[in-house]
Design a protein around this motif. Structure first.
Motif, short mmCIF file in Angstrom:
data_model
loop_
_atom_site.label_atom_id
_atom_site.label_comp_id
_atom_site.label_asym_id
_atom_site.label_seq_id
_atom_site.Cartn_x
_atom_site.Cartn_y
_atom_site.Cartn_z
N MET A 51 -5.02 40.28 -1.72
CA MET A 51 -5.68 39.03 -1.04
C MET A 51 -6.44 39.28 0.28
N ASP A 52 -6.17 40.55 0.93
CA ASP A 52 -7.01 40.76 2.26
C ASP A 52 -8.05 41.90 1.93
N ARG A 53 -9.38 41.36 2.14
CA ARG A 53 -10.56 42.29 2.05
C ARG A 53 -10.52 43.38 2.84
N TYR A 54 -10.16 43.15 4.06
CA TYR A 54 -9.95 44.16 5.01
C TYR A 54 -9.19 45.41 4.40
N LEU A 55 -8.15 45.14 3.45
CA LEU A 55 -7.46 46.23 2.91
C LEU A 55 -8.05 46.81 1.67
N HIS A 56 -9.31 46.36 1.35
CA HIS A 56 -9.98 46.93 0.10
C HIS A 56 -10.65 48.12 0.30
N THR A 57 -9.66 49.27 0.77
CA THR A 57 -10.11 50.61 1.20
C THR A 57 -9.43 51.40 0.03
N PRO A 58 -10.08 52.83 -0.05
CA PRO A 58 -9.30 53.69 -0.75
C PRO A 58 -7.78 53.96 -0.48
N MET A 59 -7.44 54.10 0.86
CA MET A 59 -6.24 54.16 1.28
C MET A 59 -5.21 53.26 0.80
N GLY A 119 -2.61 62.25 0.36
CA GLY A 119 -3.01 63.21 1.47
C GLY A 119 -4.27 63.71 1.43
N TYR A 120 -4.89 63.77 0.07
CA TYR A 120 -6.23 64.32 -0.15
C TYR A 120 -7.41 63.23 0.72
N ASP A 121 -6.95 62.00 0.27
CA ASP A 121 -7.79 60.80 1.05
C ASP A 121 -7.84 60.99 2.44
N ARG A 122 -6.59 61.04 3.01
CA ARG A 122 -6.35 61.26 4.68
C ARG A 122 -6.97 62.54 5.07
N PHE A 123 -7.00 63.56 4.31
CA PHE A 123 -7.74 64.96 4.46
C PHE A 123 -9.48 64.63 4.65
N LEU A 124 -9.95 64.01 3.66
CA LEU A 124 -11.33 63.74 3.60
C LEU A 124 -11.61 62.67 4.84
N ALA A 125 -10.94 61.98 5.15
CA ALA A 125 -11.14 60.74 6.12
C ALA A 125 -11.08 61.28 7.61
N ILE A 126 -10.48 62.16 7.87
CA ILE A 126 -10.27 62.79 9.08
C ILE A 126 -10.99 63.99 9.46
N ASN A 128 -13.62 65.12 7.26
CA ASN A 128 -15.10 64.64 6.71
C ASN A 128 -15.41 63.29 6.93
N PRO A 129 -15.52 62.78 8.15
CA PRO A 129 -15.48 61.38 8.30
C PRO A 129 -16.79 61.02 7.74
N LEU A 130 -17.83 61.63 8.17
CA LEU A 130 -19.36 61.34 7.76
C LEU A 130 -19.47 61.16 6.43
N ARG A 131 -19.02 62.13 5.67
CA ARG A 131 -19.16 62.32 4.13
C ARG A 131 -18.18 61.54 3.37
N TYR A 132 -17.14 61.08 3.86
CA TYR A 132 -16.05 60.20 3.31
C TYR A 132 -16.52 58.93 2.62
N PRO A 133 -17.40 58.14 3.09
CA PRO A 133 -17.90 57.07 2.22
C PRO A 133 -18.59 57.64 0.84
N LEU A 134 -19.17 58.76 0.91
CA LEU A 134 -19.92 59.24 -0.22
C LEU A 134 -18.93 59.97 -1.18
N LEU A 135 -17.95 60.79 -0.45
CA LEU A 135 -17.17 61.31 -1.51
C LEU A 135 -16.12 60.40 -1.92
N MET A 136 -15.36 59.61 -1.36
CA MET A 136 -14.22 58.65 -1.72
C MET A 136 -14.98 57.20 -2.31
N THR A 137 -15.69 57.30 -3.37
CA THR A 137 -16.36 56.16 -4.15
C THR A 137 -15.15 55.46 -4.66
N ASN A 138 -15.58 54.23 -5.10
CA ASN A 138 -14.70 53.41 -6.15
C ASN A 138 -14.61 54.20 -7.49
N ILE A 139 -15.71 54.78 -8.06
CA ILE A 139 -15.46 55.67 -9.27
C ILE A 139 -14.70 56.85 -9.04
#
Length: 319
Positions: A51-59, A119-126, A128-139
């Motif tokens: 329901m909440d669009r703010y929560l539409h993130t990989p985490m 855990g891998y998602d948190r690893f990338l976010a913390i 590699n924050p700059l590359r995170y959006p490129l690495l953790m795509t919807n696909i």
């Protein structure tokens, strides 16, 4: 060595909590309440994430997948367990036992894999924050989730097929409240010790490998967080991992007690299984919701919308 009285079994009898006859009603009430709270918590997480669009993130996508997996996980055990607490007939068909075991092992393995992915998602976010959006795509998120389910159920199917290969011997009493693999494999007429060793080794290997991967990701996360100059930045980074790390410790801690327990140590396997089959699924949504600001904010938004809707409805009725 082949056991005597070999026969083709059509059903098993789940001994379960029948060894505690005076506690049946009490256990039913306790487990039923825990089951309702577990379902409510997991459904709330899935609903709020949708329901909440703010929560539409990989985490939060991974969190909602974990909630769905744990909902299915509890469905494989709780209904039958609750029914057996009130019924005298605690039988389960041969096919039903195999399916329950397969889904229990598959969903348990999937939970471990999803926790690893988180855990891998948190690893990338913390780290590699700059590359995170490129690495953790919807696909990529979809591939990781699909891989978690495929790996979990592949191991489960192999274990279940190995256990149910061949025949079982009487008595057909499974000394557990569900078709726990070690309790069922002991009824095998041929090489039950070898089968038990193999399936237990597979479960322990999967459990330990996923846990070690999570620990490794947190070693990198910790080293990165310690380099953050501001205390506020460190606290913010740690806060995104606190809930996940807490659930990981509880999940793998309780599971390791059951799977790493030596056979010679004794103890009631039924009671030992309660923490990781009942308590862990109950605590998981509780921790992820109560210790997460985004979840609490999303819940407040829903309550606010509902309150406004009821107020508007009341005003329209008064006119």
């Amino acid at each position: 060595m082949m056991k005597i009285n070999q026969t083709i079994l059509k059903e098993f009898i789940l001994v379960g909590f029948s060894v505690y006859p005076h506690a049946q009603t009490f256990l039913f009430v306790v487990f039923f309440c825990l089951y309702l709270f577990t379902l409510t918590g997991n459904l709330a997480i899935m609903g709020l994430t949708w329901m909440d669009r703010y929560l539409h993130t990989p985490m939060y996508l991974f969190l909602s997948v974990l909630s769905f997996s744990e909902t299915c996980y509890t469905l494989t055990i709780f209904p039958k367990m609750l029914a057996d607490l009130l019924a005298k007939d605690r039988s389960i068909s041969y096919t039903g036992c195999g399916l329950q075991m397969c889904f229990f092992l598959g969903l348990g393995g999937t939970n471990c894999m999803i926790l690893t992915v988180m855990g891998y998602d948190r690893f990338l976010a913390i780290c590699n924050p700059l590359r995170y959006p490129l690495l953790m795509t919807n696909i990529m998120c979809g591939k990781l989730v699909a891989s978690a389910w495929i790996v979990g159920f592949f191991i489960s199917v192999v274990q279940t097929a190995l256990i149910f290969r061949g025949s079982f011997c009487n008595p057909n009493l499974v000394k557990h409240f569900f078709c726990y693999m070690r309790a069922v494999v002991r009824l095998s007429c041929l090489d039950s010790d070898l089968k038990e060793y193999i399936v237990t080794a597979m479960s322990v290997s999967g459990l330990m490998s996923t846990f070690l991967v999570i620990i490794l990701t947190y070693v990198f996360i910790l080293s990165t967080v310690l380099k953050i100059p501001s205390a506020e930045g460190k606290q913010k980074a740690f806060s995104t991992c606190a809930s996940h790390l807490t659930v990981v410790i509880i999940h793998f801690g309780f599971a390791s007690i059951a799977y790493l327990k030596p056979e010679a140590s004794g103890g009631d396997d039924t009671l030992i299984a309660v923490p990781y089959t009942v308590i862990t699924p109950f605590l998981s949504p509780l921790i992820f919701s109560l210790r997460n600001k985004d979840m609490k904010n999303a819940f407040r938004k829903v309550l606010g919308k509902e309150r406004n809707f009821l107020n508007n409805l009341a005003l329209s009725l008064h006119k």
